[in-house]
Design an enzyme around this catalytic site. Structure first.
Site, mmCIF file in Angstrom:
data_model
loop_
_atom_site.group_PDB
_atom_site.id
_atom_site.type_symbol
_atom_site.label_atom_id
_atom_site.label_comp_id
_atom_site.label_asym_id
_atom_site.label_seq_id
_atom_site.Cartn_x
_atom_site.Cartn_y
_atom_site.Cartn_z
ATOM 1 C CG HIS A 1 -5.216 -7.687 16.477
ATOM 2 N ND1 HIS A 1 -4.475 -7.051 17.449
ATOM 3 C CD2 HIS A 1 -4.572 -7.487 15.316
ATOM 4 C CE1 HIS A 1 -3.410 -6.486 16.886
ATOM 5 N NE2 HIS A 1 -3.452 -6.743 15.596
ATOM 6 C CB SER B 1 -5.908 -5.330 11.672
ATOM 7 O OG SER B 1 -5.406 -6.361 12.488
ATOM 8 C CB CYS C 1 3.862 -2.795 14.728
ATOM 9 S SG CYS C 1 2.133 -3.300 14.864
#
Length: 386
Positions: free
Chosen positions: A203, A201, A327
């Site tokens: 970010h 990912s 998350c």
């Protein structure tokens, strides 16, 4: 403000902004268009793919750009399992660990709920490790896929991925790893790791949110989740996010070049921080493996407190951190990861995760450790008065 929530996200690096800016402005073409603007975008996309492939030590055709780590995990788990069962209907089980990110766990649960797969969950020990023996106990002739994360996003435990992948291959089963938290801190050579698929990912690396990558071996069958024009060699249709791909590739290449030195430096600072917290709050419980852990993560439970109250006190003192995975939206239940480690629910609800960027300093962590002592003390004093 001292930012200690890098496992949730990281600031975008200036070099990354500069690299992606042309594809948000003048070079705005669609890489599938057959004109000069499209050709410029296609060239940028190819160069970004080559940068990722070089870091991962794979072929460019094995790199699929996605919208983030969650999509990459979904594509790996669902795509590989469904493709393998289509080729052989007896392959109807997937294996995950008890400490997977929701992107992997929920993908496996989807396969069970909608497609009738069985899900075998490998337990972890008290440090969050999956052993080869534990994995072998659930592998069998019906296993379609094993997905076990490289490094845990909550407690930082690093799994012996190469050994686990070799065990899966002994049964002829492909192995996927979620390497979202490992990127920038641990080696990512897919040949050394021995994995068939790997998710990243942007970010978490200094790229913007909304960019990700799935490495999947070229010969690995993969059912796409997104159908359309056949972009990304048919594995992920849709007009590519050229700026996002350039950003992720730039961030990955930079962090790869810095990885060894940064991991060594931040590991030392992490250990000093852990020692300082344990000295000032003697009953603090360090979670995760004491040695096999990410350089960037120190996680504790503070028995007798409220984790959310400690977080609020820390923010008042200028320290930004979290109670676990960013998350798990809106959930105040005890972390399933901590419960899988055998931590009692009432203790798990006192968890705090401190996660560091590569730019973290000794001064910041000393100040943060002092803030932890103050915050925990205040919460306990209020509880006693109440």
């Amino acid at each position: 403000m001292i930012f200690l929530d890098a496992a949730a996200t990281t600031p975008v690096r200036r070099e990354v902004l500069e690299a992606m800016w042309p594809y948000l402005s003048g070079d705005f073409g669609n890489p599938s268009s057959h004109h000069s603007l499209g050709g410029s975008a296609a060239t940028a996309l190819a160069e970004a793919r080559a940068g990722v492939a070089k870091v991962l030590n794979c072929r460019t055709g094995e790199v699929t750009f996605t919208s983030g780590g969650t999509e990459a995990d979904n594509l790996a788990v669902k795509g590989i399992a469904l493709a393998r069962r289509a080729a052989d209907p007896s392959l109807d089980r997937v294996v995950i660990s008890a400490v997977e990110h929701p992107a992997v766990e929920e993908s496996a649960r989807y396969l069970a709920r909608i497609h009738g797969f069985g899900v075998d969950v490998v337990p972890v020990d008290g440090d969050g490790l999956v052993t080869v023996d534990a994995l072998r106990e659930v592998l069998g002739p019906r296993t379609a896929l094993v997905s076990i994360m490289y490094a845990n996003n909550e407690v930082g435990t690093v799994q012996p991925v190469a050994e686990l992948a070799a065990a899966a291959h002994g049964y002829g089963v492909p192995f996927h790893t979620d390497a979202v938290q490992a990127a920038g801190w641990l080696p990512l050579d897919v040949k050394v790791l021995g994995v068939d698929a790997l998710s990243l990912s942007g970010h978490k690396l200094g790229a913007p949110k909304g960019s990700g990558v799935l490495f999947a071996k070229g010969r690995l069958r993969l059912e796409p989740l997104v159908h359309g024009g056949g972009q990304e060699r048919g594995r992920r249709s849709g007009t590519e996010n050229v700026a996002g791909a350039v950003a992720l590739s730039t961030a990955l290449v930079i962090s790869h070049g810095e990885q060894e030195a940064m991991a060594r430096r931040v590991s030392g600072l992490r250990d000093l921080f852990i020692s300082a917290v344990q000295e000032s709050v003697p009953d603090a419980v360090l979670t995760g493996h004491p040695v096999e852990r990410l350089p960037s993560v120190a996680s504790f439970c503070f028995p007798g407190t409220s984790g959310e109250s400690v977080l609020l006190e820390l923010e008042r003192l200028g320290v930004i951190c979290s109670s676990g995975s960013a998350c798990a939206a809106g959930s105040d239940a005890p972390s399933p990861v901590l419960l899988a480690l055998g931590i009692p629910p009432e203790t798990a609800q006192t968890a705090i995760r401190f996660s560091f960027t590569q730019a973290i300093t000794d001064v910041e962590l000393r100040q943060a450790a002092a803030a932890v002592e103050t915050a925990v003390g205040r919460v306990r004093n209020l509880a006693q008065r109440g």
